[in-house]
Design an enzyme around this catalytic site. Structure first.
Site, PDB file in Angstrom:
ATOM      1  N   SER A   1     119.767  34.401   7.569  1.00  0.00           N
ATOM      2  CA  SER A   1     119.808  33.184   6.753  1.00  0.00           C
ATOM      3  C   SER A   1     119.779  33.484   5.245  1.00  0.00           C
ATOM      4  O   SER A   1     120.637  34.182   4.741  1.00  0.00           O
ATOM      5  CB  SER A   1     118.643  32.307   7.188  1.00  0.00           C
ATOM      6  OG  SER A   1     118.697  31.065   6.582  1.00  0.00           O
TER       7      SER A   1
ATOM      8  N   ASP B   1     123.150  28.041   2.209  1.00  0.00           N
ATOM      9  CA  ASP B   1     122.445  29.317   2.345  1.00  0.00           C
ATOM     10  C   ASP B   1     123.346  30.310   3.094  1.00  0.00           C
ATOM     11  O   ASP B   1     124.495  29.994   3.428  1.00  0.00           O
ATOM     12  CB  ASP B   1     121.069  29.136   3.007  1.00  0.00           C
ATOM     13  CG  ASP B   1     121.176  28.853   4.484  1.00  0.00           C
ATOM     14  OD1 ASP B   1     122.237  28.411   4.939  1.00  0.00           O
ATOM     15  OD2 ASP B   1     120.180  29.069   5.205  1.00  0.00           O
TER      16      ASP B   1
ATOM     17  N   PRO C   1     100.221  29.483   6.310  1.00  0.00           N
ATOM     18  CA  PRO C   1     100.761  30.832   6.468  1.00  0.00           C
ATOM     19  C   PRO C   1     102.252  30.733   6.747  1.00  0.00           C
ATOM     20  O   PRO C   1     102.684  29.854   7.492  1.00  0.00           O
ATOM     21  CB  PRO C   1     100.010  31.376   7.692  1.00  0.00           C
ATOM     22  CG  PRO C   1      99.625  30.168   8.476  1.00  0.00           C
ATOM     23  CD  PRO C   1      99.434  29.050   7.491  1.00  0.00           C
TER      24      PRO C   1
HETATM   25  C1  16G Z   1     112.658  29.220   9.096  1.00  0.00           C
HETATM   26  C2  16G Z   1     113.021  27.866   9.627  1.00  0.00           C
HETATM   27  C3  16G Z   1     113.097  26.878   8.508  1.00  0.00           C
HETATM   28  C4  16G Z   1     111.784  26.855   7.763  1.00  0.00           C
HETATM   29  C5  16G Z   1     111.419  28.237   7.308  1.00  0.00           C
HETATM   30  C6  16G Z   1     110.014  28.255   6.771  1.00  0.00           C
HETATM   31  C7  16G Z   1     114.478  27.395  11.498  1.00  0.00           C
HETATM   32  C8  16G Z   1     115.856  27.542  12.057  1.00  0.00           C
HETATM   33  N1  16G Z   1     114.304  27.914  10.298  1.00  0.00           N
HETATM   34  O1  16G Z   1     113.652  29.709   8.250  1.00  0.00           O
HETATM   35  O2  16G Z   1     113.356  25.638   9.068  1.00  0.00           O
HETATM   36  O3  16G Z   1     111.873  26.025   6.648  1.00  0.00           O
HETATM   37  O4  16G Z   1     111.451  29.114   8.416  1.00  0.00           O
HETATM   38  O5  16G Z   1     109.678  29.564   6.445  1.00  0.00           O
HETATM   39  O6  16G Z   1     113.585  26.834  12.112  1.00  0.00           O
HETATM   40  P1  16G Z   1     108.191  29.970   6.182  1.00  0.00           P
HETATM   41  O7  16G Z   1     107.398  29.713   7.442  1.00  0.00           O
HETATM   42  O8  16G Z   1     108.277  31.409   5.805  1.00  0.00           O
HETATM   43  O9  16G Z   1     107.700  29.131   5.044  1.00  0.00           O
HETATM   44 ZN    ZN Z   2     119.881  29.394   7.176  1.00  0.00          ZN
END
Ligand code: 16G
Ligand code: ZN
Length: 528
Positions: A64, A277, A497
């Site tokens: 991503s 993205d 987290p």
């Molecule tokens: C992942 C999630 C996204 C979320 C991000 C948060 C999917 C497909 N992607 O990229 O939706 O905003 O994690 O990241 O579910 P974090 O937990 O590191 O803040």
């Molecule tokens: Zn993405």
């Protein structure tokens, strides 16, 4: 499938000394750590397909918005949803098995646990984004699929939502809920046909799309060939040959986190800009005003735009008793939530991660879900779709609204958030409303906000409740946060987290920019 074949194939992908975890978006990390993980995810996909009676499972190789050196892998369930969460633990266990024999043993244990019919032929399709490391990881995946006799098909470089789309099409082919032709051509056809009808006799100037130098660039160029020319799309940051440029000083995450233009974009006042993205499942819009001040139109703004437009079409079609809900996360700007409530629509808050939002959105006839970071889509329930398509309009005005509504359900990729489909959705709505970006922006004013990340020794000690809006652990920390929040006007702050990095995230919003910044810093200081 023979034990020897699986063990020999697994031997080509030794596990590094590392503990892996199937997180919010599958496995994601430095690409060199991933070959054994991808191989084992291939085995899991085969099991999952057989468990689902031979339905097609998808495997997407992407990281991503992460930097070029990273990669990742995740599974797609039969209707194009994220892998059912109870199976994430099996992925984690397989990835962490310490020997090839242990991999094989765990695989057969799962076969027994689920009483899996050995005669079912598993089917898996796969794709990847444009990273340098992707071909080798695709090879690891293929080796696993071949070792266990999977009927498989590769789609090469695709956007994540395109692979979700094809999975759903393959599994619904010839059925009542058939979703479309299971090819990329079918994908472009489906959404462009809906778009072209919605834009018949309309035009909407131009939009410049920053593709983060990822797979969205070539795919948007392809999609553009199917569009009727009612909007002029300028594609920038679409260099997928120079691997180091991926997500670098460009893309939705860069724009949203830094609340700034990509340096490559010299914005004209009141013109529309959007950034995708790296795997094109997120999009944010932005513009600069007459004084060259930058304004972000993020996932919250897209959600409110979509919900109000669809709500109007339902009403104008003469359809009654139809529920529309908006699903958000803790990151949703407080002003957006207040605005949706003012529109008379219910809002729900879920933990971060698409699977949570998607699930909550299923509770409505029409569930609009978006993360503030720009990932989101609109779901229509099967009953709602039946009602829409069976509805008899009573006059020409209802007829027109109903035709638009039907096309909207086709334009939206209902399997998962899709930057290309969302781009066209926004363009359609702005054209119908005859809105410039500042008019869209004027629906509500975002509260100034700040996102910080803190490196901590162990992020696992941070435990949350109330859709991640409150901490239960470490004990006492939430009270300290509350005390700080209480000192500022219209303030809110939370700590959670990360599910994708070894850090803790701190979000703060308040009445002014300086207060939001100060609050974020003070909350962050509590973590050390
Ligand atoms: C992942 C999630 C996204 C979320 C991000 C948060 C999917 C497909 N992607 O990229 O939706 O905003 O994690 O990241 O579910 P974090 O937990 O590191 O803040
Ligand atoms: Zn993405």
């Amino acid at each position: 499938m023979s034990q020897e074949a699986v063990i020999a194939a697994s031997g080509a992908y030794p596990k590094p000394a590392q503990t892996f975890q199937y997180g919010t978006a599958g496995f994601r990390m430095k690409a060199e750590l991933l070959p054994s993980v991808v191989f084992r995810v291939g085995l899991l996909a085969a099991l999952r397909s057989r468990y689902k009676g031979g339905q097609v499972i998808g495997v997407m190789i992407t990281a991503s918005h992460n930097p070029p050196a990273d990669n990742g892998v995740k599974l797609i369930d039969p209707l194009g949803e994220m892998l059912e969460s109870s199976w994430e633990a099996y992925g984690t266990a397989l990835a962490n098995a310490e020997s090839d024999q242990a991999v094989y043993d765990y695989y057969t244990q799962l076969e027994q646990k689920f009483n899996i019919d050995k005669d079912v032929v598993p089917q898996v399709i796969y794709g990847s984004d444009t990273r340098e490391s992707s071909p080798a990881l695709v090879q690891a995946l293929k080796d696993a699929l071949d070792a266990v006799g999977v009927k498989s098909q590769g789609f090469g470089a695709v956007t994540t939502p395109q692979l979700h789309y094809v999975v759903r099409c393959l599994n619904t082919q010839g059925k009542d809920d058939a979703y479309g032709e299971p090819t990329l051509e079918g994908y472009y056809q489906k959404i462009s046909t809906a778009f072209n009808q919605l834009m018949a006799n309309k035009s909407n100037g131009s939009v410049t799309v920053d593709c983060a130098n990822g797979v969205g660039g070539p795919k948007l160029r392809e999609l553009q060939k199917y569009l009727n020319g009612s909007i002029d799309i300028t594609i920038t940051n679409d260099d997928t040959e120079t691997f180091s440029k991926l997500n670098s000083e460009s893309g939705a995450d860069y724009v949203k986190t830094g609340q700034r233009l990509p340096p490559s974009v010299s914005a004209q006042p009141l013109a529309r800009y959007a950034s995708l993205d790296g795997d094109a499942d997120r999009i944010v819009y932005y513009y600069v005003d007459k004084d060259s001040v930058f304004h972000l139109l993020d996932g919250d703004k897209i959600a409110t735009l979509a919900a109000s437009f669809i709500g109007d079409l339902i009403h104008q079609s003469g359809i009654t008793d139809f529920s529309i809900g908006v699903v958000q996360t803790a990151y949703a700007n407080g002003s957006s939530t207040a605005y949706i409530e003012k529109l008379g629509l219910p809002t729900v808050c879920t933990p971060t991660g698409v699977k949570h939002l998607h699930h909550a959105a299923l509770a409505y006839d029409c569930g609009v879900y978006f993360e503030a970071n720009g990932h989101g889509t609109v779901l229509f329930s099967p009953t709602a779709l039946k009602r829409i398509f069976a509805h008899e309009p009573k006059n020409p005005a209802q007829d027109t609204a109903l035709t638009h509504l039907k096309n909207i359900t086709e334009l939206i990729n209902q399997t998962v958030g899709d930057a290309l489909s969302d781009l066209l959705l926004v363009e359609v709505i702005l054209a119908h409303k005859e809105w410039t970006p500042d008019l869209w922006d004027a629906c509500y004013t975002d509260l100034p906000n700040r996102l910080e990340k803190a490196e901590v020794a162990d992020r696992n000690i941070y435990k949350t409740t109330d859709a991640e809006r409150k901490l239960t652990h470490p004990v006492g920390l939430q009270e300290q946060i509350d005390a700080l929040v209480g000192k500022y006007d219209q303030a809110r702050s939370f700590v959670r987290p990360s599910g994708t990095e070894n850090v803790v995230r701190v979000y703060a919003e308040a009445a002014t920019k300086s207060e939001a910044d100060e609050l974020a810093q003070k909350v962050k200081a509590l973590l050390n």
